[in-house]
Write a protein that holds these residues in place. Structure first.
Motif, PDB file in Angstrom:
ATOM      1  N   PRO A 490       0.849  -1.179   0.056  1.00  0.00           N
ATOM      2  CA  PRO A 490       0.021  -0.172  -0.076  1.00  0.00           C
ATOM      3  C   PRO A 490       0.846   1.163   0.076  1.00  0.00           C
ATOM      4  O   PRO A 490       0.417   2.254  -0.478  1.00  0.00           O
ATOM      5  CB  PRO A 490      -0.951  -0.256   1.212  1.00  0.00           C
ATOM      6  CG  PRO A 490      -0.251  -1.118   1.996  1.00  0.00           C
ATOM      7  CD  PRO A 490       0.538  -2.109   1.327  1.00  0.00           C
ATOM      8  N   GLU A 497       0.941   6.654  -7.088  1.00  0.00           N
ATOM      9  CA  GLU A 497      -0.112   7.716  -6.942  1.00  0.00           C
ATOM     10  C   GLU A 497       0.427   8.875  -6.964  1.00  0.00           C
ATOM     11  O   GLU A 497       0.017   9.827  -7.989  1.00  0.00           O
ATOM     12  CB  GLU A 497      -1.338   7.379  -5.878  1.00  0.00           C
ATOM     13  CG  GLU A 497      -2.362   8.227  -6.008  1.00  0.00           C
ATOM     14  CD  GLU A 497      -3.551   7.883  -7.151  1.00  0.00           C
ATOM     15  OE1 GLU A 497      -4.193   8.796  -7.669  1.00  0.00           O
ATOM     16  OE2 GLU A 497      -3.193   6.676  -7.322  1.00  0.00           O
ATOM     17  N   LYS A 527      -6.364  13.026  -2.881  1.00  0.00           N
ATOM     18  CA  LYS A 527      -6.184  13.058  -1.235  1.00  0.00           C
ATOM     19  C   LYS A 527      -7.052  11.882  -0.847  1.00  0.00           C
ATOM     20  O   LYS A 527      -6.273  11.326   0.184  1.00  0.00           O
ATOM     21  CB  LYS A 527      -6.889  14.242  -0.919  1.00  0.00           C
ATOM     22  CG  LYS A 527      -6.495  14.379   0.618  1.00  0.00           C
ATOM     23  CD  LYS A 527      -7.168  15.663   1.384  1.00  0.00           C
ATOM     24  CE  LYS A 527      -7.050  15.919   2.720  1.00  0.00           C
ATOM     25  NZ  LYS A 527      -7.545  17.145   3.254  1.00  0.00           N
ATOM     26  N   ASP A 528      -8.156  11.578  -1.030  1.00  0.00           N
ATOM     27  CA  ASP A 528      -8.754  10.301  -0.617  1.00  0.00           C
ATOM     28  C   ASP A 528      -8.188   9.018  -0.991  1.00  0.00           C
ATOM     29  O   ASP A 528      -8.049   8.239  -0.063  1.00  0.00           O
ATOM     30  CB  ASP A 528     -10.281  10.150  -1.187  1.00  0.00           C
ATOM     31  CG  ASP A 528     -11.243  11.385  -0.827  1.00  0.00           C
ATOM     32  OD1 ASP A 528     -10.774  11.908   0.285  1.00  0.00           O
ATOM     33  OD2 ASP A 528     -12.078  11.625  -1.074  1.00  0.00           O
ATOM     34  N   LYS A 529      -7.540   8.892  -2.219  1.00  0.00           N
ATOM     35  CA  LYS A 529      -6.940   7.684  -2.563  1.00  0.00           C
ATOM     36  C   LYS A 529      -5.564   7.647  -1.683  1.00  0.00           C
ATOM     37  O   LYS A 529      -5.297   6.566  -1.214  1.00  0.00           O
ATOM     38  CB  LYS A 529      -6.415   7.593  -3.927  1.00  0.00           C
ATOM     39  CG  LYS A 529      -7.524   7.207  -4.791  1.00  0.00           C
ATOM     40  CD  LYS A 529      -7.001   7.235  -6.321  1.00  0.00           C
ATOM     41  CE  LYS A 529      -7.973   7.200  -7.228  1.00  0.00           C
ATOM     42  NZ  LYS A 529      -7.711   6.960  -8.765  1.00  0.00           N
ATOM     43  N   LEU A 531      -4.897   8.836   1.451  1.00  0.00           N
ATOM     44  CA  LEU A 531      -5.280   8.664   2.625  1.00  0.00           C
ATOM     45  C   LEU A 531      -5.564   7.266   2.989  1.00  0.00           C
ATOM     46  O   LEU A 531      -5.462   6.611   3.863  1.00  0.00           O
ATOM     47  CB  LEU A 531      -6.282   9.519   3.306  1.00  0.00           C
ATOM     48  CG  LEU A 531      -5.847  10.977   3.480  1.00  0.00           C
ATOM     49  CD1 LEU A 531      -6.804  11.875   3.874  1.00  0.00           C
ATOM     50  CD2 LEU A 531      -4.649  11.184   4.447  1.00  0.00           C
ATOM     51  N   THR A 532      -6.596   6.656   1.880  1.00  0.00           N
ATOM     52  CA  THR A 532      -6.814   5.314   1.796  1.00  0.00           C
ATOM     53  C   THR A 532      -5.686   4.406   1.776  1.00  0.00           C
ATOM     54  O   THR A 532      -5.421   3.204   2.717  1.00  0.00           O
ATOM     55  CB  THR A 532      -7.722   4.821   0.698  1.00  0.00           C
ATOM     56  OG1 THR A 532      -8.937   5.452   0.776  1.00  0.00           O
ATOM     57  CG2 THR A 532      -8.124   3.407   0.601  1.00  0.00           C
ATOM     58  N   TYR A 533      -4.792   4.515   1.208  1.00  0.00           N
ATOM     59  CA  TYR A 533      -3.437   3.866   1.027  1.00  0.00           C
ATOM     60  C   TYR A 533      -2.476   3.832   2.351  1.00  0.00           C
ATOM     61  O   TYR A 533      -2.231   2.732   2.878  1.00  0.00           O
ATOM     62  CB  TYR A 533      -2.601   4.176  -0.164  1.00  0.00           C
ATOM     63  CG  TYR A 533      -3.173   4.012  -1.608  1.00  0.00           C
ATOM     64  CD1 TYR A 533      -3.834   2.914  -1.806  1.00  0.00           C
ATOM     65  CD2 TYR A 533      -2.856   4.824  -2.462  1.00  0.00           C
ATOM     66  CE1 TYR A 533      -4.359   2.699  -3.143  1.00  0.00           C
ATOM     67  CE2 TYR A 533      -3.528   4.585  -3.592  1.00  0.00           C
ATOM     68  CZ  TYR A 533      -4.059   3.781  -3.789  1.00  0.00           C
ATOM     69  OH  TYR A 533      -4.822   3.274  -5.355  1.00  0.00           O
ATOM     70  N   HIS A 535      -3.916   4.781   5.344  1.00  0.00           N
ATOM     71  CA  HIS A 535      -4.746   3.760   6.153  1.00  0.00           C
ATOM     72  C   HIS A 535      -4.574   2.408   6.098  1.00  0.00           C
ATOM     73  O   HIS A 535      -4.236   1.528   7.151  1.00  0.00           O
ATOM     74  CB  HIS A 535      -6.206   4.211   6.129  1.00  0.00           C
ATOM     75  CG  HIS A 535      -7.131   3.453   7.130  1.00  0.00           C
ATOM     76  ND1 HIS A 535      -7.032   3.858   8.537  1.00  0.00           N
ATOM     77  CD2 HIS A 535      -8.043   2.615   6.941  1.00  0.00           C
ATOM     78  CE1 HIS A 535      -7.954   3.078   9.171  1.00  0.00           C
ATOM     79  NE2 HIS A 535      -8.415   2.231   8.348  1.00  0.00           N
ATOM     80  N   GLU A 536      -4.471   1.657   4.890  1.00  0.00           N
ATOM     81  CA  GLU A 536      -4.500   0.386   4.557  1.00  0.00           C
ATOM     82  C   GLU A 536      -3.016  -0.115   5.029  1.00  0.00           C
ATOM     83  O   GLU A 536      -2.701  -1.093   5.587  1.00  0.00           O
ATOM     84  CB  GLU A 536      -4.501   0.268   2.964  1.00  0.00           C
ATOM     85  CG  GLU A 536      -4.405  -1.295   2.680  1.00  0.00           C
ATOM     86  CD  GLU A 536      -4.339  -1.687   1.203  1.00  0.00           C
ATOM     87  OE1 GLU A 536      -3.796  -2.539   0.878  1.00  0.00           O
ATOM     88  OE2 GLU A 536      -5.031  -0.740   0.459  1.00  0.00           O
ATOM     89  N   ASN A 539      -2.776  -0.835   8.838  1.00  0.00           N
ATOM     90  CA  ASN A 539      -3.259  -1.777   9.292  1.00  0.00           C
ATOM     91  C   ASN A 539      -2.773  -3.311   8.740  1.00  0.00           C
ATOM     92  O   ASN A 539      -3.001  -4.284   9.124  1.00  0.00           O
ATOM     93  CB  ASN A 539      -4.743  -2.193   8.521  1.00  0.00           C
ATOM     94  CG  ASN A 539      -5.862  -1.038   9.181  1.00  0.00           C
ATOM     95  OD1 ASN A 539      -5.498  -0.666  10.455  1.00  0.00           O
ATOM     96  ND2 ASN A 539      -6.833  -0.362   8.646  1.00  0.00           N
ATOM     97  N   LYS A 554       1.982  10.470   6.855  1.00  0.00           N
ATOM     98  CA  LYS A 554       0.515  10.816   6.648  1.00  0.00           C
ATOM     99  C   LYS A 554       0.436  12.348   7.117  1.00  0.00           C
ATOM    100  O   LYS A 554       0.003  13.177   6.396  1.00  0.00           O
ATOM    101  CB  LYS A 554      -0.091   9.995   7.474  1.00  0.00           C
ATOM    102  CG  LYS A 554      -1.777  10.232   7.638  1.00  0.00           C
ATOM    103  CD  LYS A 554      -2.406   9.304   8.296  1.00  0.00           C
ATOM    104  CE  LYS A 554      -3.977   9.582   8.327  1.00  0.00           C
ATOM    105  NZ  LYS A 554      -4.896   8.671   9.338  1.00  0.00           N
TER     106      LYS A 554
END
Length: 739
Positions: A490, A497, A527-529, A531-533, A535-536, A539, A554
Motif C-alpha cells: 500500500p 499515485e 487526497k482520498d486515495k 489517505l486510503t493507502y 490507512h491500509e 493496518n 501521513k
C-alpha cells in the motif's frame, strides 16, 4: 592412497571442530560472539570509525558486544576473525572487497574511507541494515539472535570519484553550534558512500569530524572575500574590484565581484592561490567560485568581453573564464596537477565561453530545473533541452572528467513528499556517468529541525552515485520493503499515485509550495486515495517503527495538502501566457503608464524611492515607475531607496501579482531588487536578481497571495549596484471563485 584418506579424515575433523564443515561462519556461538574485530595499530581515523560502527551495529542487531582488537602484523591475529584494513591511501578510486572463508571475514578498502563503505555494504547485504534517511526513525536494524554467513567474496568500485553533499544551515548540539554541519546527516552520508562535503576556503574547524567519517573537504563555494579580502587590497588597489559606473565596490557577501579584466588583479589572485597551495599541498581541486550571481564590473575593458544571447540576456562567460585561464596558467606552472574550479552559474554564465578552457580548469555546472520533474537528458521540454545543450557545449570546451553537476534536489523537492523527481535524478545521473563526468553535488539543510520529505530522492541519489547502472526502481523497492515491511504494497501504491499526479501536473506549478499542493489536489480523488493507502498500510503492519514512519508520512501529506486547499474554490489558468508589451495595458487590473492610456489612479497610493521621479512624474512621464540610484560602494541599502504601492483589495480573497520590468544596461549587470508583499500582518519577502531579466520587458511574478486586510502593499527597493529599473505596469489579478 591410505595417506590421502588419512589427510582427508584429519581435515574433516578440523572442519567439524571449528564449525566450518557447512562452509559457513558463525558470528555467534552458544549465545556469545564467536569472533573479534581486528584493526592495524596504525589504522587511519576512518578505519577506526568503520570498526566502531561495525561493533555498534552488530550489537544493535544481536544485543552482544563484539571486541575490537589491534595487530601489528596479520600473523598476530587470532583466527577466525573480522579483519578490516586499507590497502592504500589513494582517493582516486573508492572501492572495497570482502571475503568470507575459513579464516573469517576480511573487509579491504582501497583507502581508509572505503573501509567504511565496505563495512556498511557488508551490514546491508548480510544483516539487512539500512540507513534510509538521517536519524534513528529511518534507520532499520533487524534483530538477529544468530548470524550465520556463507562463504563468499564480493568487490565494488564507485561510479563517480566525486559524490558530494553540502550540509547547509546551523545545527545545535549540547549547547554548541555547528555551521554547515549536522551529525546525523554526516553519519548518513558516510554510510551511503558520500565522500566529499563542500567546505568554504578558510574554514577548518570541521576537518576532524569529517576525517573520522572519511569525508574530505570539497573546497568550493562563494569565496572571493577569502581570496581577495578588502582589508588587504582595497585601499591600495581599488581597481582590483568591480566598478559600478561611479565607484570601485568592496567585496560583500553577495552581488559584488572582482575586476576580472585586470591582469594585475589576476596576478595578485594567482599569488594568493599559490600561498594557499604551499600551506595545503595535499589539495587536488580548489574552488575559485565567484560571488552569488551578479555585480560584475562595468569598466570599459570588462564590457568588451560582454555578449548577449538570442534572448537578450547578458553573458559574461568570456570575462570570467578568461580570468580563470590566466590564473590557471600562472598557478599550474608550479602545481601542474591542481584543478581550479569555477561555477557555471545563473543565466550570466551558464553558457560556455567562446574559447577552450585551460586543461586544469574544472566546471561546477549548476542546474536550474525550476518546476521540471523530467530528466534533462530526455529533453522533453524547452528548459531541459536548453540545459542539455549548455552542458554539451561545456563538454566540448572543457574535459568532461573535470565537470561536476550541481543539483538542488533537496531544496527543489522540499515541498514534495514522495519526491516527484526520483526518475529525473536517477536517469540523469546514469547519463552523467555515460558522459564520463566527474560527479554530482547537492545540498542538505542541516538545522535541528531538518525534515526532508523527499527521502526517497536523496536515497536514490546516494545509491546511483555509487552504482549509476543500478535500476532506480530496484532502489525504491528496497527502500519500501525495508522501511515498511508488510505494509510495503500500500505504501508503494501511495508512492506511484503521487508520481502519477506529479507527472500530470503542469511544470509551472511543481515545487511552488502552495501551488504544487493545489495542483495535486486538482487530480480527482487524489487526497482520498492517498489517505486510503496510508490507512491500509497502518493496518498491514505491527512493527512499531514502520507505524511511526507511516504516521509521519501521513502527517506530512496532510500538512502539505492543507497549504493548497484554500485555493481550491478558485479558478486559475495554468496555461496563461506571460505578459508582454502589446497586451499589458489592456489587462483589467493594471496600473498602466498614462503615456499609453489615461486613467485615474485615485485609489492607488504611491511613494517613490530616493532619487527617483516623484509620483506625478512617474505616472505622467515616460514610465510608470523608475528606481534609479548609485550605491556609492555600499551594498546594504535601506528600504527608503524603494517604492511602496498600496492597492485596495477584498479581504480573504487570493490575488496573483505581476509587474512588467526592464533594467537599463548598467542595472542588468549590477542591480538586484528586494520586494515585500504586505497584507495585514502577513509579510512575504524575497530578492530578485537581474539574472531573471534581459534588456527587453519581462514579467516579474510575485506569485499568489491571500489578502488578510482590505489593502495589499507591494514594496520594491534596490539592494546593490547602480542603474535604472523601469516598471511599466502592475497587474493584481483576483482569482475567480468557481461559484
Amino acid at each position: 592412497m591410505l595417506k590421502q584418506i588419512h589427510h582427508v579424515f584429519l581435515l574433516l575433523i578440523l572442519l567439524a571442530s571449528t564449525g566450518w564443515g557447512t562452509e559457513k561462519i558463525e558470528l555467534i556461538v552458544d549465545g556469545k560472539p564467536g569472533i573479534s574485530i581486528w584493526l592495524q595499530e596504525d589504522a587511519s581515523p576512518p578505519e577506526k570509525t568503520a570498526a566502531k560502527w561495525l561493533a555498534e551495529y552488530l550489537k544493535k542487531s544481536s544485543g552482544l558486544e563484539f571486541q575490537i582488537q589491534t595487530f601489528k602484523k596479520l600473523d598476530d591475529v587470532a583466527l577466525p576473525a573480522i579483519i578490516l584494513k586499507a590497502n592504500t591511501k589513494n582517493r582516486d578510486c573508492d572501492g572495497f572487497s570482502w571475503k568470507i572463508d575459513v579464516n573469517g571475514i576480511q573487509i579491504t578498502g582501497n583507502n581508509g574511507p572505503s573501509v567504511i563503505y565496505g563495512v556498511c555494504s557488508f551490514l546491508e547485504k548480510h544483516l539487512g541494515i539500512r540507513w534510509l534517511a538521517p536519524g534513528d526513525l529511518w534507520t532499520v536494524v533487524p534483530k538477529n539472535t544468530t548470524i550465520s554467513l556463507p562463504y563468499s567474496s564480493h568487490c565494488e568500485e564507485a561510479g563517480f570519484p566525486f559524490r558530494v553533499i553540502h550540509i547547509t544551515g546551523v545545527y545545535q548540539r549540547d549547547d554548541k553550534k555547528y555551521a554547515h554541519w549536522n551529525f546525523d546527516i554526516a553519519d548518513w552520508m558516510a554510510r551511503n558512500g558520500i565522500n566529499y562535503k563542500k567546505e568554504h576556503v578558510g574554514r577548518y574547524q570541521l576537518l576532524p569530524l569529517m576525517e573520522e567519517r572519511g569525508i574530505e573537504p570539497y573546497r568550493a563555494g562563494h569565496g572571493l572575500a577569502s581570496w581577495m579580502p578588502n582589508k588587504i587590497f582595497f585601499d591600495t588597489h581599488p581597481e582590483y574590484y568591480a566598478y559600478d559606473g561611479f565607484n570601485w565596490r568592496k567585496i560583500a557577501r553577495a552581488s559584488t565581484q572582482l575586476n576580472y579584466s585586470s591582469p594585475e588583479m589576476c596576478q595578485a589572485f594567482a599569488e594568493r592561490v599559490l600561498e594557499y597551495l604551499e600551506k595545503h599541498p595535499e589539495t587536488k581541486k580548489l574552488g575559485l567560485s565567484l560571488n552569488d550571481g551578479y555585480g560584475f564590473s562595468c569598466d570599459p575593458i570588462s564590457k568588451k568581453d560582454w555578449r548577449f544571447n538570442n534572448e537578450g540576456t547578458l553573458i559574461v562567460s568570456d570575462s570570467i573564464f578568461g580570468f580563470m585561464n590566466r590564473v590557471a596558467t600562472i598557478v599550474c606552472n608550479k602545481y601542474p596537477n591542481i584543478l581550479l574550479e569555477q561555477l557555471a552559474y545563473t543565466p550570466y554564465y551558464h553558457q560556455a565561453p567562446s574559447f577552450k578552457l585551460h586543461p586544469n580548469v574544472a566546471i561546477d555546472f549548476k542546474m536550474y530545473r525550476k518546476g521540471c520533474v523530467t530528466p534533462m537528458s530526455e529533453g522533453s521540454n524547452a528548459q531541459n533541452r536548453k540545459m542539455r545543450d549548455e552542458l554539451e557545449e561545456w563538454c566540448e570546451n572543457a574535459s568532461p572528467k573535470h565537470i561536476i553537476i550541481g543539483e538542488y534536489i533537496a531544496y527543489y523537492q522540499k515541498d514534495n513528499l514522495f519526491a516527484g523527481g526520483v526518475r529525473m535524478i536517477a536517469e540523469d545521473i546514469a547519463w552523467y556517468h555515460q558522459k564520463k563526468l566527474e560527479g554530482v553535488v547537492t545540498e542538505y539543510p542541516g538545522t535541528n529541525d531538518y525534515k526532508m520529505p523527499a527521502r526517497e530522492m536523496l536515497y536514490v541519489y546516494t545509491k546511483k552515485l555509487w552504482n549509476p547502472e543500478r535500476d532506480y526502481m530496484n532502489i525504491i523497492e528496497d527502500f519500501y520493503a525495508t522501511a515498511y515491511g508488510t505494509a510495503k504494497e500500500p505504501m508503494l501504491k501511495a508512492y506511484h499515485e503521487y508520481q502519477n499526479a506529479m507527472d500530470a501536473a503542469k511544470n509551472s506549478t511543481v515545487n511552488q509550495g502552495q501551488m504544487a499542493a493545489w495542483s495535486l489536489l486538482q487530480t480527482p480523488g487524489f487526497k482520498d486515495k492517498m489517505l486510503t493507502y496510508l490507512h491500509e498500510a497502518l493496518n498491514k503492519t505491527n512493527d512499531q517503527k514502520a507505524i511511526e514512519r507511516i504516521r509521519q508520512v501521513k502527517a506530512e501529506l496532510i500538512d502539505f495538502l492543507a497549504d493548497g486547499e484554500p485555493l481550491m474554490k478558485y479558478q486559475y489558468c495554468m496555461d496563461e501566457p506571460e505578459l508582454d508589451k502589446t497586451t499589458i495595458y489592456d489587462t483589467v487590473n493594471v496600473a498602466s503608464n498614462p503615456g499609453f492610456e489615461k486613467k485615474s489612479f485615485s485609489e492607488w497610493s504611491f511613494n517613490a524611492c530616493e532619487g527617483a521621479p516623484s509620483s506625478n512624474e512617474a505616472w505622467e512621464g515616460k514610465h510608470s515607475l523608475a528606481l534609479c540610484f548609485n550605491t556609492n560602494g555600499e551594498s546594504d541599502l535601506k528600504l527608503k531607496r524603494g517604492a511602496t504601492i498600496t492597492v485596495p483589495v477584498e479581504k480573504d480573497e487570493f490575488y496573483k501579482i505581476q509587474i512588467m520590468a526592464r533594467p537599463d544596461q548598467d542595472a542588468l549587470n549590477t542591480l538586484s531588487i528586494m520586494y515585500m508583499i504586505v497584507s495585514g500582518t502577513d509579510r512575504n519577502k524575497d530578492k530578485i536578481g537581474p539574472a531573471l531579466f534581459n534588456r527587453n520587458w519581462s514579467p516579474m511574478y510575485f506569485g499568489i497571495h491571500k489578502a488578510n486586510s482590505d489593502k495589499l502593499t507591494i514594496k520594491l527597493w534596490l539592494v546593490s549596484g547602480r542603474g535604472v529599473w523601469y516598471f511599466d505596469g502592475l497587474r493584481i489579478e483576483k482569482l475567480k471563485n468557481k461559484d
